[in-house]
Structure formats: C-alpha cells, structure tokens
Design an enzyme around this catalytic site. Sequence first.
Site, PDB file in Angstrom:
ATOM      1  CB  ALA A  66      56.073   9.960  71.772  1.00 49.37           C
ATOM      2  N   GLY A 111      58.589   5.765  69.704  1.00 52.51           N
ATOM      3  CA  GLY A 111      57.380   5.042  70.454  1.00 52.51           C
ATOM      4  C   GLY A 111      56.570   3.880  69.474  1.00 52.51           C
ATOM      5  CD  GLU A 114      59.968   3.321  72.847  1.00 50.80           C
ATOM      6  OE1 GLU A 114      59.533   4.478  72.555  1.00 50.80           O
ATOM      7  OE2 GLU A 114      60.745   3.372  73.965  1.00 50.80           O
ATOM      8  CD  GLU A 134      63.018   7.455  71.087  1.00 47.61           C
ATOM      9  OE1 GLU A 134      63.952   6.758  70.454  1.00 47.61           O
ATOM     10  OE2 GLU A 134      62.011   6.673  71.252  1.00 47.61           O
TER      11      GLU A 134
HETATM   12  N1  CAA Z   1      55.285  13.696  66.158  1.00 47.42           N
HETATM   13  C1  CAA Z   1      54.253  14.706  65.825  1.00 47.42           C
HETATM   14  N2  CAA Z   1      54.290  14.705  64.424  1.00 47.42           N
HETATM   15  C2  CAA Z   1      54.926  14.094  63.566  1.00 47.42           C
HETATM   16  C3  CAA Z   1      55.772  12.988  63.979  1.00 47.42           C
HETATM   17  C4  CAA Z   1      55.979  12.882  65.425  1.00 47.42           C
HETATM   18  N3  CAA Z   1      56.571  11.844  65.941  1.00 47.42           N
HETATM   19  N4  CAA Z   1      56.264  12.397  63.143  1.00 47.42           N
HETATM   20  C5  CAA Z   1      55.991  12.892  62.052  1.00 47.42           C
HETATM   21  N5  CAA Z   1      55.105  13.926  62.174  1.00 47.42           N
HETATM   22  C6  CAA Z   1      54.291  14.939  61.341  1.00 47.42           C
HETATM   23  C7  CAA Z   1      55.425  15.864  60.775  1.00 47.42           C
HETATM   24  O1  CAA Z   1      55.348  17.241  61.697  1.00 47.42           O
HETATM   25  C8  CAA Z   1      54.602  16.427  59.449  1.00 47.42           C
HETATM   26  O2  CAA Z   1      53.430  17.314  59.947  1.00 47.42           O
HETATM   27  P1  CAA Z   1      53.100  18.549  59.031  1.00 47.42           P
HETATM   28  O3  CAA Z   1      52.577  17.730  57.544  1.00 47.42           O
HETATM   29  O4  CAA Z   1      52.005  19.327  59.593  1.00 47.42           O
HETATM   30  O5  CAA Z   1      54.328  19.228  58.691  1.00 47.42           O
HETATM   31  C9  CAA Z   1      53.821  15.076  59.052  1.00 47.42           C
HETATM   32  O6  CAA Z   1      53.706  14.292  60.213  1.00 47.42           O
HETATM   33  C10 CAA Z   1      54.573  14.325  57.952  1.00 47.42           C
HETATM   34  O7  CAA Z   1      55.850  14.201  58.348  1.00 47.42           O
HETATM   35  P2  CAA Z   1      57.049  14.517  57.584  1.00 47.42           P
HETATM   36  O8  CAA Z   1      56.662  15.918  56.514  1.00 47.42           O
HETATM   37  O9  CAA Z   1      58.196  14.898  58.715  1.00 47.42           O
HETATM   38  O10 CAA Z   1      57.364  13.392  56.419  1.00 47.42           O
HETATM   39  P3  CAA Z   1      58.858  12.901  55.867  1.00 47.42           P
HETATM   40  O11 CAA Z   1      58.330  11.753  54.898  1.00 47.42           O
HETATM   41  O12 CAA Z   1      59.539  14.067  55.331  1.00 47.42           O
HETATM   42  O13 CAA Z   1      59.585  12.339  57.107  1.00 47.42           O
HETATM   43  C11 CAA Z   1      59.769  10.813  59.292  1.00 47.42           C
HETATM   44  C12 CAA Z   1      59.003  10.979  57.964  1.00 47.42           C
HETATM   45  C13 CAA Z   1      61.140  10.550  58.673  1.00 47.42           C
HETATM   46  C14 CAA Z   1      59.184   9.685  59.908  1.00 47.42           C
HETATM   47  C15 CAA Z   1      59.848  12.348  60.043  1.00 47.42           C
HETATM   48  O14 CAA Z   1      58.452  12.645  60.098  1.00 47.42           O
HETATM   49  C16 CAA Z   1      60.390  12.232  61.369  1.00 47.42           C
HETATM   50  O15 CAA Z   1      61.515  12.026  61.526  1.00 47.42           O
HETATM   51  N6  CAA Z   1      59.262  11.875  62.391  1.00 47.42           N
HETATM   52  C17 CAA Z   1      59.882  11.941  63.832  1.00 47.42           C
HETATM   53  C18 CAA Z   1      60.519  10.776  64.116  1.00 47.42           C
HETATM   54  C19 CAA Z   1      60.705  10.572  65.581  1.00 47.42           C
HETATM   55  O16 CAA Z   1      61.713  11.270  65.943  1.00 47.42           O
HETATM   56  N7  CAA Z   1      60.152   9.712  66.707  1.00 47.42           N
HETATM   57  C20 CAA Z   1      60.449   9.739  67.870  1.00 47.42           C
HETATM   58  C21 CAA Z   1      59.429  10.635  68.628  1.00 47.42           C
HETATM   59  S1  CAA Z   1      60.101  10.739  70.472  1.00 47.42           S
HETATM   60  C22 CAA Z   1      59.535   9.230  70.987  1.00 47.42           C
HETATM   61  O17 CAA Z   1      58.885   8.398  70.355  1.00 47.42           O
HETATM   62  C23 CAA Z   1      59.804   9.132  72.706  1.00 47.42           C
HETATM   63  C24 CAA Z   1      59.190   7.809  73.147  1.00 47.42           C
HETATM   64  O18 CAA Z   1      59.745   6.679  73.030  1.00 47.42           O
HETATM   65  C25 CAA Z   1      57.973   7.630  73.718  1.00 47.42           C
END
Ligand code: CAA
Length: 260
Positions: A66, A111, A114, A134
């Site tokens: 998400a 998500g 999921e 999460e």
């Molecule tokens: N939401 C919003 N933005 C996101 C994102 C997310 N879930 N995942 C990545 N991005 C964005 C980053 O903020 C970044 O944006 P900027 O370039 O503006 O800084 C861009 O995508 C590239 O990401 P990274 O620079 O972080 O890339 P990386 O290769 O260093 O890392 C990653 C990749 C490990 C996937 C890391 O981005 C990450 O940990 N993302 C979040 C993953 C996460 O926690 N997902 C769960 C979300 S909550 C959820 O999903 C709840 C549910 O069940 C419904």
Amino acid sequence: MSFDNLLLERDGAVAVLAINRPKVLNALNTQTIRELREAVLELAHDASVRAVIVTGVGEKSFVAGADINELTALRAIEGQEYARRGQNVLDAIEGMGKPVIAAVNGYALGGGCELAMACTLRVAADSATFGQPEIDLGLIPGYGGTQRLTRLVGKGVALDLLLTGRRITAAEALRIGLVNRVVPSVDLMRESKQWAETLAAKAPIAVRCILESVHHGTLLPHAEGQRIEAALFGLATSTDDRREGTTAFLEKRKAQFTGQ
Ligand code: CAA
C-alpha cells in the site's frame, strides 16, 4: 476504458493487467485501488477474456505494498474503511470466475504480496522478493494477508513471516508453497502467457466451477464443501462443453470448447 495507474492489454483470450506506478515501485494508492476495481469488473464480465495475468510495470517491483504516504494520516475508522476497500477489490479478483495468474516480477511486499495471494496462481521471477513487512510500520496486513497467507503456507510459517516482517526469496516462497513456479526473470511473461493460454483453452464453465468449489469449499466443513462440489458437478454435466469433452475423448480427437 483507460486508466492512469494501470495498463490493460488483451492478447486473444488472455488479458494482461499491469500496475503502473514504477516511480514508487507500483505502490497501491487509493486511485490505483479504485482503478483496479473497475478493471476487475470489466474483465469479469467480458466473456472473451478467459484468463488474466496481473503484473507490475518495470523490472524492480510487482507491488511494494500500500502507498505508505496515505497511511500516515489515517484514524481508526478511516483505517478500517481503507482496509475494507482493498479487501473488496482483492476478493473480486479471487472471485472473478476465471484464472488469474500473478506474474511476480520483483518486490511483492505488504499489499503486493496480498495482491499476489488473491490471484489463482503465482509465477515468480527468480529475482522476486516476498514479505509482509507491515509489522515494521507498526501495522498489520490489511488486504487479507493474515487470512490468505495462513491458508496458503500454514499457521506456523505465516506467523513467522507476519511477526518478523522478514523478506524471503522466490526460492523460499516456492519451498513454502507461497508460489507455484519460479522462472528466470527473462522468461517470466512468456511462461505466464503460456500458462494462461493453456488455462484459457479449457472449458470455461468447468473452470469457474473448480474455482468456486475450491474457494468456497476450503472455507467450509468437509461435508458442506462436498455438497457444493456435487451441485457444481451437476451444473458442469449439463453443459455443451461436457458433451463436447466426453464425445471428443471417445472419438479420439481434441475437444473444441465454446463456453456453453
Ligand atoms: N509506498 C509509497 N512509496 C513507496 C513504497 C510504498 N509502499 N515503496 C517504495 N516507495 C517509494 C520510495 O519511497 C521511493 O520513493 P522516492 O524515490 O521518492 O524516495 C521509491 O519508491 C523507490 O523506493 P526505495 O528508494 O526505497 O527503493 P529501494 O530499492 O531502496 O527499496 C523496498 C525497495 C525494499 C521495496 C523499499 O522501498 C520498501 O521497503 N518499501 C516499503 C515496503 C513496505 O513496507 N510495504 C508495506 C506497505 S503497508 C501495506 O501494504 C499495508 C497493507 O497490507 C494494505
């Protein structure tokens, strides 16, 4: 129908639906969830579409979860509604009545994992990564992850992944039963399309009956699941495709199914 955050292409009886927000690793924001609902309804009602592939645009990510930007301001009731909206869309994918293959081309986190689990089958690129992180955001999965992951991999493994939030490789995902197949990244779409075409050539009513029987049956006691199976078996026996399938077998030729 055109979308800002999705690409939708048709190739014969197979539709390819790609989440298209590569700058944020295809994170699912509210607009994307809304567009996904519209696309899923369209595909469900289009009889010419017999199988669907869901994937992410770009080489790095299927869906990284998400959109975390939208999670920061949510209060309790809004959070509950937010989760329900996403759950409804993923339920619609699961209940589409046709096979949906997740072609997981990179990160399938939160998500994203999921979304992949709501699909009928999962093919992962060998570079793909799965996880429910999460917990590290002080959250829990909200798009069905606690339920579908547990059913797919069992309670012990699911609790490990949910409580640690650790990321796993495609190879581990295959070992625990989270994905059906792992293929080299370069072959992902070709293999997914081949699989989708194989499924698209099957008798659509029988396919729908199997999906319904398995989906509802696993949520019910054995006897009730079997009752559903028998009713759907009865329905399948009444189709032209059953007549064609059994006749073709006896005539030693390949069946030509029409979906009737
Ligand atoms: N939401 C919003 N933005 C996101 C994102 C997310 N879930 N995942 C990545 N991005 C964005 C980053 O903020 C970044 O944006 P900027 O370039 O503006 O800084 C861009 O995508 C590239 O990401 P990274 O620079 O972080 O890339 P990386 O290769 O260093 O890392 C990653 C990749 C490990 C996937 C890391 O981005 C990450 O940990 N993302 C979040 C993953 C996460 O926690 N997902 C769960 C979300 S909550 C959820 O999903 C709840 C549910 O069940 C419904």
